[in-house]
Each structure stands twice: as structure tokens, then as C-alpha cells.
Design a protein around this motif. Structure first.
Motif: not given
Length: 203
Positions: A13-19, A24-29, A111-115
Motif C-alpha cells: 500500500a502506498n504511504c505518502y510523505i507530503v512536504t 510535512a504530513i503523512v498519508i496512510d502509513p 477545506r482543512m488547513n494544516l500549517a
């Protein structure tokens, strides 16, 4: 914005680290991995874990991240209980018993805001009752709703093919140039899927 893809666990399964900026956020670890080495490259401050749904192959690494970084975890409110329940998160069907103990916060559509991140939260049931997609800049993180030339299965608990079709109609209305980062397999675009995906062609 940069996206790093890590296929994790027995079903890759793909985990994504978005910077973006220094955040950074992590999606689906979906399993354990060396997150600290990735964060050190920025350096990046981890802001949150986002979950497209609560099947075991997308959540198994959550507790390790929360223990190390004390960040919030977000998921559709209907799937908060799935995190601790191996029957609902489908791990028992794959001869495992995944139970996540970290608390989770319920997502809300919109809409959601994170940093530095502005995130559009789309509820897209079908693969599971709480399946969710995230749009960040020019990217759609589709979980197991939409794959390259395919879609997620709908025969697991709370799955629904009728709901999946409705969700696909919604996704097909998005910008053709949007890059799709799915829960399994290679990335694609909305436009490519509208031209090549038999499930979207049949809508």
C-alpha cells in the motif's frame, strides 16, 4: 509541494510523505518505515497523519508515528472505531490482527488547513463507508477509491458498489490535470482515468 511515495507492507500500500516549506504530513502509513530520516532532509516538522480509510494496510504504522511525534491523526468519523477492530479494518481476513491505539480526530468535508497545507477533504464512500480523498495543490490522494485504470474492491465490510459509482462520478468532475496518487500502484491523472479507466467510462 513534494510527494514521496513508499509502498509498504505485504500488499504494498502506498504511504505518502507530503512536504511543503518546512512542514510535512503523512498519508496512510501502512507499516513501519524510517520517517525520521525523511524529516531530517528538510528538516521538516511533521504536522499530522491523514488516513484515507482504516483498512489495516493503510494504518499499521500509525502508532509508531504518534509515539515518536505526538501528532494528530485524522480519519472519517464513521471509521474511527475501525482502527481498533481487526474485523472492521479487515486485518483478520488477511491472517493478522491490527489494532491501532492512538486517538483519532474526525474529518469534516471541505477545506482543512494544516500549517502550509490547504487540504480539500472529499468523502468518497464505496471501498468502505468512510473512504476519503484529499486534494492538496495539484494532487489528489485517492486511497482505495481510484487506481490507475481500476478502482478499489467493494466486497469488504461496509463496501458498496453503488456508493462507489457515485463517488467516481464526483471524482470524474475534477480537473483533468489533477495528479492522482492512489492507495496502490502508480500515479495517474484524472484526465487519463476518464479516457482509459473502464469504470469511469461506464458511468
Amino acid at each position: 509541494m513534494n510527494v514521496k511515495t513508499l509502498p509498504l507492507g505485504p500488499v504494498q500500500a502506498n504511504c505518502y510523505i507530503v512536504t511543503k516549506g518546512n512542514h510535512a504530513i503523512v498519508i496512510d502509513p501502512g507499516d513501519l518505515f524510517d520517517l525520521d530520516s525523511i524529516l531530517a532532509q528538510g528538516p521538516y516538522t511533521l504536522e499530522a497523519v491523514l488516513l484515507t480509510h482504516a483498512h489495516f494496510d493503510h494504518i499499521k504504522g500509525v502508532d509508531a508515528i504518534v509515539r515518536s511525534h505526538s501528532v494528530p491523526v485524522y480519519i472519517h468519523p464513521q471509521e474511527v472505531a475501525f482502527l481498533k477492530d481487526p474485523s472492521l479494518n479487515a486485518s483478520v481476513a488477511f491472517y493478522d490482527r491490527v489494532s491501532i491505539q492512538s486517538p483519532a480526530l474526525p474529518l469534516q468535508p471541505g477545506r482543512m488547513n494544516l500549517a502550509d497545507f490547504e487540504i480539500d477533504v472529499l468523502f468518497t464512500p464505496g471501498h468502505s463507508c468512510g473512504s476519503t480523498c484529499f486534494i492538496i495543490d495539484n494532487a489528489l490522494f485517492s486511497g482505495d477509491t481510484l487506481f490507475q485504470y481500476s478502482i478499489g474492491r467493494t466486497d469488504l465490510p461496509t463496501g458498496s458498489f453503488m456508493e462507489m459509482k457515485e463517488s467516481l462520478v464526483r471524482l470524474s468532475s475534477l480537473d483533468d490535470q489533477l495528479i492522482v496518487y492512489p492507495g496502490h500502484g502508480p500515479s495517474t491523472t484524472i484526465g487519463m482515468e476518464k479516457r482509459m479507466n473502464p469504470y469511469l467510462l461506464s458511468l
